[in-house]
Write an enzyme that holds these catalytic residues in place. Structure first.
Site, short mmCIF file in Angstrom:
data_model
loop_
_atom_site.label_atom_id
_atom_site.label_comp_id
_atom_site.label_asym_id
_atom_site.label_seq_id
_atom_site.Cartn_x
_atom_site.Cartn_y
_atom_site.Cartn_z
N CYS A 1 -2.41 9.31 2.42
CA CYS A 1 -2.11 8.83 1.07
C CYS A 1 -3.25 9.10 0.11
O CYS A 1 -3.06 9.12 -1.09
CB CYS A 1 -1.82 7.33 1.13
SG CYS A 1 -3.17 6.43 1.90
N GLU B 1 0.89 -1.18 0.00
CA GLU B 1 0.00 0.00 0.00
C GLU B 1 0.92 1.21 0.00
O GLU B 1 1.46 1.58 1.04
CB GLU B 1 -0.88 0.01 1.26
CG GLU B 1 -1.76 -1.21 1.43
CD GLU B 1 -2.90 -1.23 0.44
OE1 GLU B 1 -3.24 -0.19 -0.14
OE2 GLU B 1 -3.45 -2.33 0.22
P1 NAP Z 1 8.13 5.18 4.82
O1 NAP Z 1 9.29 6.06 5.06
O2 NAP Z 1 8.16 4.31 3.62
O3 NAP Z 1 7.95 4.30 6.15
C1 NAP Z 1 6.91 3.39 6.32
C2 NAP Z 1 7.35 2.31 7.29
O4 NAP Z 1 8.43 1.58 6.72
C3 NAP Z 1 7.88 2.86 8.61
O5 NAP Z 1 7.56 1.95 9.63
C4 NAP Z 1 9.38 2.88 8.37
O6 NAP Z 1 10.15 2.84 9.55
C5 NAP Z 1 9.54 1.60 7.61
N1 NAP Z 1 10.78 1.53 6.82
C6 NAP Z 1 11.49 2.54 6.27
N2 NAP Z 1 12.57 2.04 5.63
C7 NAP Z 1 12.55 0.69 5.79
C8 NAP Z 1 13.38 -0.39 5.39
N3 NAP Z 1 14.49 -0.19 4.67
N4 NAP Z 1 13.04 -1.65 5.75
C9 NAP Z 1 11.92 -1.88 6.47
N5 NAP Z 1 11.09 -0.90 6.89
C10 NAP Z 1 11.39 0.37 6.54
O7 NAP Z 1 6.79 6.01 4.71
P2 NAP Z 1 6.30 7.15 5.69
O8 NAP Z 1 6.96 8.41 5.32
O9 NAP Z 1 6.39 6.68 7.09
O10 NAP Z 1 4.74 7.19 5.32
C11 NAP Z 1 4.24 8.01 4.35
C12 NAP Z 1 4.04 7.28 3.03
O11 NAP Z 1 3.12 6.20 3.23
C13 NAP Z 1 3.41 8.16 1.99
O12 NAP Z 1 4.03 7.92 0.75
C14 NAP Z 1 1.96 7.70 1.95
O13 NAP Z 1 1.29 7.94 0.75
C15 NAP Z 1 2.12 6.25 2.22
N6 NAP Z 1 0.87 5.67 2.73
C16 NAP Z 1 0.16 4.83 1.91
C17 NAP Z 1 -1.05 4.30 2.34
C18 NAP Z 1 -1.84 3.38 1.46
O14 NAP Z 1 -2.81 2.80 1.96
N7 NAP Z 1 -1.49 3.20 0.22
C19 NAP Z 1 -1.54 4.63 3.60
C20 NAP Z 1 -0.79 5.50 4.42
C21 NAP Z 1 0.42 6.00 3.96
P3 NAP Z 1 10.55 4.19 10.34
O15 NAP Z 1 9.31 4.64 10.98
O16 NAP Z 1 11.58 3.80 11.31
O17 NAP Z 1 11.05 5.16 9.29
#
Ligand code: NAP
Length: 481
Positions: free
Chosen positions: A286, A252
């Protein structure tokens, strides 16, 4: 520090026990509105993740009957509603969103547990009609195995609940790794989930650095499902890590939602829906509108109605009465929003509402004023990337074909919105928009009852509906001679 019985102890939950990090190290959690030090949580790593996977795998050795899963899901749903207020306060304190939105998040999360409790009959044994090749054929839905769930900070309770509820319904063992900025809602949830009567080891909560935990989850052979919500960039890393191990993956990912207002639309209703959709969670969702296209004949009038509403939004600490927009999650988010606005103004946009706020000194107190930009164009960052902040940028268009081409001209395909009084046009647009969720005359986002997910680089896999449950099941065909 937060005082709450739901955060005592403030630890991870592995193999049916509250656990500190083996290293003894912790990570602080701060309130993004005030900088208040809320708690210290364990900084776990590979060792704890391996233990959690082992416990989840062991819990699968004795399959949990569907009736027990249903009871547990219903118990969790009820616990969330009973503790709505303390949970909402925890969400607001660690995330910053207004308390009313945090309460809605608790209710929304609870609804997923109820929904999947109600879907369990769909997993019953099905027998095919007649004898095929002289045999009796039955279809069973087996739990897929251990599921690794990784979720972001923008909905600290709902993001993992959408996945966890389906995984429990399917009978999977689970390891959840919530975002490091917002782990407290997950800890509070586990205090309540402990009372649901699920076998020890079935639900595990691992807190700590994302890289090592993610790597173990993606590579471990017992983990059969990775379900991730977050950015497209992180999704690509996880896909690379899982690909050699061939597992089920649900992604997602990010969005870049178009919001289209035709000349026959109810402009007031469209503006109200846009403000509710765009400024929820401070614009950090998102599914929120990121590119607004208004027909040129109604553009000036629509901007006038919108400006009045954007200017009336109150920014502040989500715990305070009357606040509509909380802080951005940190300075990185603030800098991104400020850069998008600077870029738009430099390329000729005009700022109808808003001003340049000073750069905050810390990762907290990152309040950005609700901003309305007119004269947006496709080459601007505000239209190319998710701004993830309280900035609404509006462009004009002349024809239906033109606006559909513009709307689809993105690598993302999560949510889109269309406002028109012509139902035929609404249907036509939905059919031609390459987005997993299309709102017609509404800015509402996903509901537990319906499948939700992305097309193109917004990912694949679905949450909610019955589809969200099937992500965690392996259909098995048994043929009896
Ligand atoms: P993110 O940086 O991709 O982080 C999401 C999760 O992944 C966090 O728990 C993060 O940990 C973890 N993570 C980061 N790097 C990782 C790695 N190398 N290996 C494993 N886990 C890793 O995203 P975000 O900035 O938190 O969230 C915003 C994004 O989510 C936006 O792009 C938004 O559109 C998207 N989103 C999508 C949906 C949907 O349903 N499609 C819903 C909500 C949000 P940390 O917290 O430690 O960084």
């Amino acid at each position: 520090m937060i005082e709450s019985p739901l955060l005592t102890p403030c630890m991870g939950y592995v193999a049916g026990k509250w656990q500190a990090a083996k290293s003894g190290s912790t990570v602080p959690v701060h309130n993004p509105a005030t900088g208040e030090h809320l708690a210290d949580v364990p900084d776990m790593g590979k060792g704890e993740t391996l233990e959690a996977i082992g416990a989840a795998a062991s819990s699968l050795e004795t399959p949990l009957p569907r009736a027990d899963r249903r009871r547990a899901l219903e118990a969790i749903a009820a616990q969330l509603i009973e503790h709505r207020e303390p949970l909402a306060r925890i969400i607001t304190q660690e995330h910053g969103k207004p308390l009313a939105e945090a309460r809605a998040e608790v209710e929304y999360s609870s609804a997923f547990y109820s929904h999947f409790a109600g879907q369990l009959d769909r997993l019953g044994r099905q027998e095919l009609d007649g004898r095929i090749r002289g045999c009796r054929w039955t279809i069973h839905h087996r739990p897929a195995g251990v599921a690794g769930l990784i979720t972001p900070w923008n909905f600290p309770l709902a993001m993992f609940s959408k996945k966890l509820s389906a995984a429990v319904a399917a009978g999977c063992g689970v390891v959840v790794r919530p975002a490091s900025l917002t782990p407290l809602s997950a800890i509070a949830f586990w205090r309540l989930a402990e009372r649901a009567g699920l076998p020890p080891g079935m639900l595990n909560l691992v807190l700590g650095r994302s890289g090592p935990i993610g790597e173990v989850l993606c590579e471990h052979p017992a983990v059969r499902v990775i379900s991730f919500t977050g950015s497209t960039d992180t999704g690509q890393i996880l896909l690379r890590q899982t690909s050699p191990h061939i597992k089920r993956v649900a992604m997602e990912l990010g969005g870049n939602a178009p919001f289209i207002v035709f000349d026959d639309a109810d402009l007031t209703a469209a503006a109200d829906a846009l403000v509710a959709n765009k400024f929820r969670c401070g614009g950090q969702t998102c599914v929120c509108a990121n590119r607004v296209y208004v027909h040129k004949d109604v553009g000036p009038r629509f901007n006038e109605i919108l400006a009045e509403r954007v200017a009336a939004l109150k920014v502040g600490n989500g715990l305070d009465d009357g606040v509509h927009v909380g802080p951005l999650i940190n300075r990185f988010a603030f800098d991104k929003v400020a850069e998008h606005v600077r870029d738009a103004l430099a390329r000729g946009a005009d700022r109808v509402v808003g001003y340049d706020p000073p750069r905050p000194e810390h990762d907290w107190g990152c309040f950005y004023p609700p901003t309305l930009l007119g004269g947006a164009r496709p080459d601007m960052l505000v239209f190319q990337q998710e701004t993830f902040g309280p900035v609404v940028a509006v462009a004009t268009f002349e024809s239906e074909d033109e606006v559909l081409r513009l709307a689809n001209d993105t690598r993302y395909g999560l949510a889109a919105y269309v406002f028109t009084r012509d139902p035929a046009r609404g249907g036509r647009c939905a059919e031609r928009l390459s987005f997993g969720h299309v709102g017609i005359n509404t800015g509402t986002g996903p509901a537990p009852e319906a499948p939700f997910g992305g097309m193109k680089q917004s990912g694949f896999g679905r949450e909610g509906g019955v589809e969200g449950l099937l992500e965690f099941c392996e259909p098995q065909t048994v043929v009896e001679a």
